[in-house]
Design a protein around this motif. Sequence first.
Motif, PDB file in Angstrom:
ATOM      1  N   GLN A 102       0.818  -1.211   0.000  1.00 21.93           N
ATOM      2  CA  GLN A 102       0.000   0.000   0.000  1.00 21.93           C
ATOM      3  C   GLN A 102       0.852   1.261   0.000  1.00 21.93           C
ATOM      4  OE1 GLN A 102      -4.221  -0.840   1.794  1.00 21.93           O
ATOM      5  NE2 GLN A 102      -2.751  -0.793   3.443  1.00 21.93           N
ATOM      6  N   LEU A 103       2.050   1.191   0.558  1.00 17.50           N
ATOM      7  CA  LEU A 103       2.921   2.373   0.588  1.00 17.50           C
ATOM      8  C   LEU A 103       3.268   2.846  -0.821  1.00 17.50           C
ATOM      9  CD1 LEU A 103       5.375   1.684   3.544  1.00 17.50           C
ATOM     10  CD2 LEU A 103       3.610   3.438   3.391  1.00 17.50           C
ATOM     11  N   LEU A 104       3.305   1.927  -1.780  1.00 19.23           N
ATOM     12  CA  LEU A 104       3.599   2.307  -3.160  1.00 19.23           C
ATOM     13  C   LEU A 104       2.550   3.248  -3.741  1.00 19.23           C
ATOM     14  CD1 LEU A 104       4.836  -1.056  -4.685  1.00 19.23           C
ATOM     15  CD2 LEU A 104       6.184   0.995  -4.252  1.00 19.23           C
ATOM     16  N   TYR A 105       1.349   3.263  -3.175  1.00 18.12           N
ATOM     17  CA  TYR A 105       0.267   4.081  -3.702  1.00 18.12           C
ATOM     18  C   TYR A 105      -0.159   5.196  -2.747  1.00 18.12           C
ATOM     19  CZ  TYR A 105      -0.079   0.639  -7.354  1.00 18.12           C
ATOM     20  OH  TYR A 105       0.203  -0.173  -8.422  1.00 18.12           O
ATOM     21  N   TYR A 128      -9.356   1.131  -3.298  1.00 16.96           N
ATOM     22  CA  TYR A 128      -8.895   0.203  -4.327  1.00 16.96           C
ATOM     23  C   TYR A 128      -8.494   0.937  -5.601  1.00 16.96           C
ATOM     24  CZ  TYR A 128     -10.935  -3.484  -1.447  1.00 16.96           C
ATOM     25  OH  TYR A 128     -11.248  -4.340  -0.419  1.00 16.96           O
ATOM     26  N   PHE A 129      -9.207   2.005  -5.940  1.00 15.84           N
ATOM     27  CA  PHE A 129      -8.953   2.742  -7.175  1.00 15.84           C
ATOM     28  C   PHE A 129      -8.451   4.142  -6.836  1.00 15.84           C
ATOM     29  CE2 PHE A 129     -12.606  -0.120  -7.780  1.00 15.84           C
ATOM     30  CZ  PHE A 129     -11.995  -1.048  -8.606  1.00 15.84           C
ATOM     31  N   ALA A 159       5.112   3.810  -7.617  1.00 15.17           N
ATOM     32  CA  ALA A 159       4.628   2.536  -8.160  1.00 15.17           C
ATOM     33  C   ALA A 159       4.832   2.511  -9.672  1.00 15.17           C
ATOM     34  CB  ALA A 159       3.148   2.364  -7.834  1.00 15.17           C
ATOM     35  N   VAL A 160       5.027   1.323 -10.224  1.00 17.60           N
ATOM     36  CA  VAL A 160       5.200   1.150 -11.665  1.00 17.60           C
ATOM     37  C   VAL A 160       4.064   0.280 -12.192  1.00 17.60           C
ATOM     38  CG1 VAL A 160       6.709   0.262 -13.474  1.00 17.60           C
ATOM     39  CG2 VAL A 160       7.696   1.375 -11.473  1.00 17.60           C
ATOM     40  N   ARG A 177      -4.953  -0.505  -7.380  1.00 17.91           N
ATOM     41  CA  ARG A 177      -3.740  -0.767  -6.609  1.00 17.91           C
ATOM     42  C   ARG A 177      -3.602  -2.228  -6.201  1.00 17.91           C
ATOM     43  NH1 ARG A 177      -4.442  -2.181  -1.657  1.00 17.91           N
ATOM     44  NH2 ARG A 177      -6.322  -1.574  -0.564  1.00 17.91           N
ATOM     45  N   ARG A 178      -4.698  -2.985  -6.142  1.00 14.54           N
ATOM     46  CA  ARG A 178      -4.631  -4.390  -5.753  1.00 14.54           C
ATOM     47  C   ARG A 178      -3.927  -5.233  -6.806  1.00 14.54           C
ATOM     48  NH1 ARG A 178     -10.881  -5.138  -5.194  1.00 14.54           N
ATOM     49  NH2 ARG A 178     -10.602  -3.976  -7.099  1.00 14.54           N
TER      50      ARG A 178
END
Length: 188
Positions: A102-105, A128-129, A159-160, A177-178
Amino acid sequence: MATTADFRNGMTISMDGNLWTILFFQHHKPGKGNTVVRTKLRNVLTGAVLEKTFRAGDRIDEVRLEHRPIQYSYHDGDLYYFMDQQTYDMIPLSEKVIGEDQLLYLKENTECTGLVHNDTVISVELPYFLELAIAETDPGLRGDTAQGGTKPAKLETGAVVQVPLFLNEGDVIRVDRREDKYLERAGK
Protein backbone atom coordinates in the motif's frame (compact mmCIF):
# COMPACT_ATOMS: atom_id res chain seq x y z
CA MET A 1 -17.86 -13.22 26.84
CA ALA A 2 -19.60 -15.26 24.19
CA THR A 3 -19.92 -18.99 23.58
CA THR A 4 -19.61 -21.14 20.48
CA ALA A 5 -23.41 -20.88 20.10
CA ASP A 6 -22.90 -17.16 19.31
CA PHE A 7 -20.52 -17.80 16.38
CA ARG A 8 -21.36 -16.11 13.09
CA ASN A 9 -19.41 -15.45 9.92
CA GLY A 10 -17.45 -12.20 10.14
CA MET A 11 -17.34 -12.21 13.95
CA THR A 12 -13.96 -11.18 15.44
CA ILE A 13 -12.59 -12.99 18.48
CA SER A 14 -9.47 -12.70 20.63
CA MET A 15 -7.52 -15.91 21.02
CA ASP A 16 -3.90 -16.45 22.19
CA GLY A 17 -3.25 -12.69 22.12
CA ASN A 18 -4.25 -12.32 18.45
CA LEU A 19 -7.41 -11.10 16.73
CA TRP A 20 -9.16 -13.61 14.47
CA THR A 21 -12.15 -13.24 12.15
CA ILE A 22 -14.44 -16.23 11.68
CA LEU A 23 -14.63 -17.11 7.97
CA PHE A 24 -16.61 -20.32 8.37
CA PHE A 25 -18.02 -22.42 11.20
CA GLN A 26 -19.95 -25.69 11.44
CA HIS A 27 -21.48 -27.52 14.39
CA HIS A 28 -20.59 -31.22 14.23
CA LYS A 29 -22.10 -34.03 16.31
CA PRO A 30 -20.00 -37.17 15.94
CA GLY A 31 -21.54 -40.60 16.63
CA LYS A 32 -19.73 -40.82 19.94
CA GLY A 33 -18.60 -37.96 22.09
CA ASN A 34 -19.59 -34.35 22.51
CA THR A 35 -20.60 -31.79 19.90
CA VAL A 36 -17.76 -29.71 18.45
CA VAL A 37 -17.62 -26.56 16.37
CA ARG A 38 -15.20 -26.58 13.44
CA THR A 39 -14.03 -23.15 12.34
CA LYS A 40 -11.84 -21.49 9.76
CA LEU A 41 -10.27 -18.30 11.16
CA ARG A 42 -8.26 -15.48 9.54
CA ASN A 43 -5.73 -13.44 11.51
CA VAL A 44 -6.82 -9.80 11.30
CA LEU A 45 -3.26 -8.43 11.07
CA THR A 46 -1.34 -11.05 9.08
CA GLY A 47 -4.11 -12.62 6.99
CA ALA A 48 -2.97 -16.14 7.98
CA VAL A 49 -5.75 -18.75 7.92
CA LEU A 50 -6.16 -21.29 10.70
CA GLU A 51 -8.56 -24.20 11.14
CA LYS A 52 -9.53 -24.76 14.77
CA THR A 53 -12.03 -26.99 16.52
CA PHE A 54 -13.83 -25.81 19.68
CA ARG A 55 -15.91 -27.88 22.10
CA ALA A 56 -19.56 -26.85 22.10
CA GLY A 57 -20.16 -24.30 24.85
CA ASP A 58 -16.53 -23.06 25.05
CA ARG A 59 -16.31 -19.43 26.10
CA ILE A 60 -14.49 -17.01 23.80
CA ASP A 61 -13.71 -13.29 23.90
CA GLU A 62 -15.66 -11.39 21.24
CA VAL A 63 -13.95 -8.23 19.99
CA ARG A 64 -15.58 -5.18 18.47
CA LEU A 65 -13.60 -3.59 15.65
CA GLU A 66 -14.49 -0.20 14.23
CA HIS A 67 -13.84 1.16 10.75
CA ARG A 68 -12.94 4.84 10.95
CA PRO A 69 -12.16 7.33 8.15
CA ILE A 70 -8.58 8.64 8.29
CA GLN A 71 -6.59 10.83 5.91
CA TYR A 72 -2.88 10.54 5.13
CA SER A 73 -1.06 13.80 5.96
CA TYR A 74 2.72 13.40 5.81
CA HIS A 75 5.76 11.18 6.32
CA ASP A 76 8.46 11.96 8.90
CA GLY A 77 11.32 9.54 9.45
CA ASP A 78 9.95 6.05 10.03
CA LEU A 79 6.40 7.21 10.78
CA TYR A 80 3.46 8.07 8.55
CA TYR A 81 0.97 10.52 10.02
CA PHE A 82 -2.76 10.17 9.46
CA MET A 83 -5.53 12.48 10.66
CA ASP A 84 -8.61 10.90 12.24
CA GLN A 85 -11.55 12.45 10.35
CA GLN A 86 -13.82 12.26 13.41
CA THR A 87 -11.58 13.60 16.19
CA TYR A 88 -8.95 15.45 14.06
CA ASP A 89 -6.16 13.79 16.07
CA MET A 90 -2.88 12.97 14.35
CA ILE A 91 -2.11 9.23 14.38
CA PRO A 92 1.50 8.12 13.78
CA LEU A 93 1.71 4.69 12.10
CA SER A 94 4.66 2.54 11.12
CA GLU A 95 5.34 1.03 7.70
CA LYS A 96 4.44 -2.38 9.14
CA VAL A 97 0.88 -1.29 10.04
CA ILE A 98 0.27 0.22 6.58
CA GLY A 99 1.90 -2.54 4.51
CA GLU A 100 4.61 -2.27 1.85
CA ASP A 101 2.22 -2.92 -1.04
CA GLN A 102 0.00 0.00 0.00
CA LEU A 103 2.92 2.37 0.59
CA LEU A 104 3.60 2.31 -3.16
CA TYR A 105 0.27 4.08 -3.70
CA LEU A 106 0.16 6.34 -0.64
CA LYS A 107 -0.14 10.02 -1.54
CA GLU A 108 -0.79 13.08 0.63
CA ASN A 109 -4.47 13.76 1.38
CA THR A 110 -5.53 10.21 0.45
CA GLU A 111 -8.69 9.22 2.30
CA CYS A 112 -8.27 5.76 3.86
CA THR A 113 -10.09 3.50 6.27
CA GLY A 114 -8.51 2.65 9.61
CA LEU A 115 -9.38 -0.52 11.50
CA VAL A 116 -9.58 0.47 15.18
CA HIS A 117 -9.36 -1.77 18.26
CA ASN A 118 -9.33 -0.20 21.77
CA ASP A 119 -8.83 3.31 20.27
CA THR A 120 -5.70 2.12 18.42
CA VAL A 121 -5.45 1.87 14.63
CA ILE A 122 -4.27 -1.68 13.91
CA SER A 123 -4.43 -1.58 10.09
CA VAL A 124 -5.02 0.82 7.21
CA GLU A 125 -6.90 0.17 3.96
CA LEU A 126 -6.35 2.48 0.99
CA PRO A 127 -9.07 2.87 -1.63
CA TYR A 128 -8.89 0.20 -4.33
CA PHE A 129 -8.95 2.74 -7.17
CA LEU A 130 -6.70 5.81 -7.16
CA GLU A 131 -6.02 8.68 -9.56
CA LEU A 132 -2.28 9.31 -9.90
CA ALA A 133 -0.07 11.29 -12.28
CA ILE A 134 2.58 9.63 -14.44
CA ALA A 135 6.02 10.85 -13.30
CA GLU A 136 8.25 8.96 -15.78
CA THR A 137 7.62 7.01 -18.96
CA ASP A 138 9.10 6.63 -22.42
CA PRO A 139 7.45 8.74 -25.11
CA GLY A 140 4.98 6.85 -27.28
CA LEU A 141 5.83 6.79 -30.97
CA ARG A 142 3.21 7.46 -33.61
CA GLY A 143 2.11 4.26 -35.30
CA ASP A 144 3.16 1.98 -32.42
CA THR A 145 -0.41 1.28 -31.36
CA ALA A 146 -1.39 -1.26 -34.03
CA GLN A 147 -0.97 -4.13 -31.57
CA GLY A 148 -2.29 -2.22 -28.55
CA GLY A 149 1.13 -2.32 -26.87
CA THR A 150 2.01 -1.15 -23.40
CA LYS A 151 4.99 0.44 -21.69
CA PRO A 152 6.05 0.80 -18.05
CA ALA A 153 5.19 4.06 -16.32
CA LYS A 154 6.41 5.23 -12.93
CA LEU A 155 3.68 7.04 -11.01
CA GLU A 156 4.08 10.04 -8.68
CA THR A 157 4.08 7.72 -5.65
CA GLY A 158 6.81 5.44 -7.01
CA ALA A 159 4.63 2.54 -8.16
CA VAL A 160 5.20 1.15 -11.67
CA VAL A 161 2.30 0.02 -13.87
CA GLN A 162 1.94 -0.93 -17.53
CA VAL A 163 0.11 1.77 -19.52
CA PRO A 164 -0.91 2.16 -23.19
CA LEU A 165 1.65 3.74 -25.53
CA PHE A 166 -0.36 6.96 -26.04
CA LEU A 167 0.06 8.13 -22.43
CA ASN A 168 2.82 10.61 -21.54
CA GLU A 169 4.43 12.13 -18.45
CA GLY A 170 2.04 14.34 -16.52
CA ASP A 171 -1.10 12.46 -17.61
CA VAL A 172 -3.38 11.49 -14.72
CA ILE A 173 -4.59 7.89 -14.79
CA ARG A 174 -6.88 5.70 -12.72
CA VAL A 175 -5.23 2.54 -11.33
CA ASP A 176 -6.33 -0.53 -9.39
CA ARG A 177 -3.74 -0.77 -6.61
CA ARG A 178 -4.63 -4.39 -5.75
CA GLU A 179 -3.50 -5.61 -9.17
CA ASP A 180 -1.01 -2.83 -10.07
CA LYS A 181 -3.13 -2.27 -13.14
CA TYR A 182 -3.97 0.71 -15.35
CA LEU A 183 -7.74 1.17 -15.74
CA GLU A 184 -8.33 4.39 -17.70
CA ARG A 185 -7.23 7.95 -18.22
CA ALA A 186 -8.73 10.17 -15.50
CA GLY A 187 -11.15 12.92 -16.48
CA LYS A 188 -9.80 16.43 -16.42
